[in-house]
Enzyme design. Structure first.
Site, PDB file in Angstrom:
ATOM      1  N   ASP A  10      -1.925  10.070  21.578  1.00 50.22           N
ATOM      2  CA  ASP A  10      -2.137   9.121  22.688  1.00 50.22           C
ATOM      3  C   ASP A  10      -3.645   8.962  22.883  1.00 50.22           C
ATOM      4  O   ASP A  10      -4.451   9.663  22.266  1.00 50.22           O
ATOM      5  CB  ASP A  10      -1.473   9.642  23.975  1.00 50.22           C
ATOM      6  CG  ASP A  10      -1.532   8.635  25.120  1.00 50.22           C
ATOM      7  OD1 ASP A  10      -1.624   7.419  24.864  1.00 50.22           O
ATOM      8  OD2 ASP A  10      -1.503   9.060  26.287  1.00 50.22           O
ATOM      9  N   SER A  11      -4.004   8.037  23.780  1.00 50.76           N
ATOM     10  CA  SER A  11      -5.415   7.865  24.127  1.00 50.76           C
ATOM     11  C   SER A  11      -5.903   9.000  25.015  1.00 50.76           C
ATOM     12  O   SER A  11      -7.081   9.330  25.035  1.00 50.76           O
ATOM     13  CB  SER A  11      -5.581   6.556  24.893  1.00 50.76           C
ATOM     14  OG  SER A  11      -4.783   6.614  26.071  1.00 50.76           O
ATOM     15  N   TYR A  42      -7.010   2.855  26.259  1.00 51.74           N
ATOM     16  CA  TYR A  42      -6.587   1.935  25.211  1.00 51.74           C
ATOM     17  C   TYR A  42      -6.184   0.567  25.775  1.00 51.74           C
ATOM     18  O   TYR A  42      -6.230  -0.432  25.057  1.00 51.74           O
ATOM     19  CB  TYR A  42      -5.415   2.543  24.428  1.00 51.74           C
ATOM     20  CG  TYR A  42      -5.828   3.376  23.229  1.00 51.74           C
ATOM     21  CD1 TYR A  42      -7.148   3.770  23.040  1.00 51.74           C
ATOM     22  CD2 TYR A  42      -4.888   3.768  22.290  1.00 51.74           C
ATOM     23  CE1 TYR A  42      -7.513   4.529  21.940  1.00 51.74           C
ATOM     24  CE2 TYR A  42      -5.244   4.528  21.181  1.00 51.74           C
ATOM     25  CZ  TYR A  42      -6.557   4.903  21.000  1.00 51.74           C
ATOM     26  OH  TYR A  42      -6.915   5.647  19.907  1.00 51.74           O
ATOM     27  N   GLY A  43      -5.784   0.543  27.019  1.00 54.61           N
ATOM     28  CA  GLY A  43      -5.361  -0.717  27.636  1.00 54.61           C
ATOM     29  C   GLY A  43      -6.466  -1.735  27.764  1.00 54.61           C
ATOM     30  O   GLY A  43      -6.233  -2.894  28.096  1.00 54.61           O
ATOM     31  N   ASN A  75       2.414   3.374  24.610  1.00 59.01           N
ATOM     32  CA  ASN A  75       2.983   2.024  24.515  1.00 59.01           C
ATOM     33  C   ASN A  75       1.930   1.022  24.039  1.00 59.01           C
ATOM     34  O   ASN A  75       2.219   0.136  23.225  1.00 59.01           O
ATOM     35  CB  ASN A  75       3.494   1.561  25.886  1.00 59.01           C
ATOM     36  CG  ASN A  75       4.663   2.373  26.384  1.00 59.01           C
ATOM     37  OD1 ASN A  75       5.801   1.962  26.262  1.00 59.01           O
ATOM     38  ND2 ASN A  75       4.396   3.548  26.944  1.00 59.01           N
ATOM     39  N   THR A  76       0.719   1.172  24.549  1.00 62.81           N
ATOM     40  CA  THR A  76      -0.352   0.227  24.228  1.00 62.81           C
ATOM     41  C   THR A  76      -0.615   0.212  22.726  1.00 62.81           C
ATOM     42  O   THR A  76      -0.800  -0.846  22.130  1.00 62.81           O
ATOM     43  CB  THR A  76      -1.641   0.621  24.989  1.00 62.81           C
ATOM     44  OG1 THR A  76      -1.306   0.853  26.357  1.00 62.81           O
ATOM     45  CG2 THR A  76      -2.697  -0.449  24.899  1.00 62.81           C
ATOM     46  N   CYS A 182       4.054   2.870  30.340  1.00 60.38           N
ATOM     47  CA  CYS A 182       2.858   3.575  29.851  1.00 60.38           C
ATOM     48  C   CYS A 182       3.190   5.047  29.971  1.00 60.38           C
ATOM     49  O   CYS A 182       3.730   5.483  31.002  1.00 60.38           O
ATOM     50  CB  CYS A 182       1.651   3.215  30.716  1.00 60.38           C
ATOM     51  SG  CYS A 182       0.227   4.267  30.417  1.00 60.38           S
ATOM     52  N   THR A 183       2.886   5.815  28.922  1.00 60.95           N
ATOM     53  CA  THR A 183       3.307   7.218  28.931  1.00 60.95           C
ATOM     54  C   THR A 183       2.557   8.057  29.963  1.00 60.95           C
ATOM     55  O   THR A 183       2.953   9.183  30.249  1.00 60.95           O
ATOM     56  CB  THR A 183       3.126   7.837  27.535  1.00 60.95           C
ATOM     57  OG1 THR A 183       1.766   7.621  27.106  1.00 60.95           O
ATOM     58  CG2 THR A 183       4.074   7.210  26.530  1.00 60.95           C
ATOM     59  N   HIS A 184       1.485   7.508  30.512  1.00 55.71           N
ATOM     60  CA  HIS A 184       0.801   8.216  31.599  1.00 55.71           C
ATOM     61  C   HIS A 184       1.628   8.222  32.885  1.00 55.71           C
ATOM     62  O   HIS A 184       1.476   9.114  33.717  1.00 55.71           O
ATOM     63  CB  HIS A 184      -0.545   7.551  31.901  1.00 55.71           C
ATOM     64  CG  HIS A 184      -1.656   7.979  30.993  1.00 55.71           C
ATOM     65  ND1 HIS A 184      -1.748   7.545  29.699  1.00 55.71           N
ATOM     66  CD2 HIS A 184      -2.731   8.797  31.203  1.00 55.71           C
ATOM     67  CE1 HIS A 184      -2.843   8.075  29.137  1.00 55.71           C
ATOM     68  NE2 HIS A 184      -3.451   8.840  30.038  1.00 55.71           N
TER      69      HIS A 184
END
Ligand code: DGL
Length: 266
Positions: A10-11, A42-43, A75-76, A182-184
């Site tokens: 992930d970011s 990343y968004g 997701n991004t 978003c996984t966050h």
């Protein structure tokens, strides 16, 4: 039994929400968590930069460690990177995309998609909506501040509920299901639930991803004890102490550096 080596990418720390779902299902495997904090969030990134960085970092990691499966827990990134990465590596790649389909099946009124600014503009996301939410209106919110709030919570900072309420106000009272796209966001699930109210169901993709990883790995037999759990970042993490404290609670070793080579533009 041979433990499998699962690389989760992930970011930032959002992918840990996906890690938690996978490790619950597969507690004995080896885990590598890799995050690109140098280019986070990343968004806000240009698509070519995102593709370039994600593929480069994952390939670099694979030169250093044996990896059996890659999970793009973002997701991004997933909504754009997957075909490129699959062309470059020959192990299974699992992506995470907004759970539009289950959400629209659950909804009786309208669906809210809460994601990053990039995810809500992606063709991939609009195709998901067109194909799976044919009879429901989908209201979109794309906001990087929500991502930062989740990062802050993991560093033990308080989430500002008033600010959260302001960001979510365009969908508040207008939907009955919200997609955490978003996984966050599962990391601030309680706060989002508090703001949207208990008549709104929150849906994410974590459990489905864990099932997919399990089915692709074909794990035979059970082994004793736990596997290794390592974390790598592309730059020295902000508030490293606080982050390592959280990571220790999840059984990870402290963050190690994997500086990116050959794709540092962002
Ligand atoms: N966790 C990521 C996602 O699922 C990206 C957050 C960001 O870096 O903007 O979209």
């Amino acid at each position: 039994m041979n433990r499998k080596n699962i690389l989760i990418f992930d970011s930032g720390v959002g992918g840990l929400s996906v890690f938690k779902e996978i490790v619950q299902r597969l507690p004995k495997e080896n885990y590598i968590y890799l995050f690109d904090n140098e280019a986070y969030p990343y968004g806000e990134l240009a698509p070519e930069t995102l593709v370039n960085r994600t593929c480069t970092l994952i390939q670099q990691m694979m030169q250093r460690k044996v990896v059996d499966i890659v999970v793009i827990a973002c997701n991004t990134a997933s909504t754009i990177v997957l075909p490129h990465l699959r062309k470059r590596i020959d192990i299974p790649v699992v992506g995470v995309v907004p759970a539009i389909k289950p959400a629209s099946l659950l909804s009786k009124t309208a669906v809210g998609l809460i994601a990053t600014p990039a995810t809500i503009t992606r063709q991939y996301t609009h195709d998901l909506i067109r194909n799976f939410a044919t009879d429901k209106e989908v209201k979109l919110i794309g906001d990087s501040r929500l991502v930062e709030m989740a990062e802050q919570k993991l560093r033990n900072e308080r989430v500002d509920l008033q600010e959260l309420e302001l960001i979510l106000s365009p969908i508040k009272g207008k939907i009955d299901v919200a997609v955490l796209g978003c996984t966050h966001f599962p990391l601030i699930r309680e706060e989002i639930a508090l703001v949207l109210g208990n008549c709104v169901e929150l849906v994410d993709s974590g459990a489905a991803i864990a099932r997919r990883v399990e089915s692709l790995l074909e794990i035979e037999g059970a082994s004793l004890g736990q596997g290794t759990m390592e974390v790598f970042s592309s730059a020295p993490p902000f508030e490293e102490e606080a982050l390592n404290k959280t990571l220790r609670q999840l059984c990870f070793t402290p963050v190690q550096l994997l500086p990116i080579q050959g794709a540092s533009d962002h």
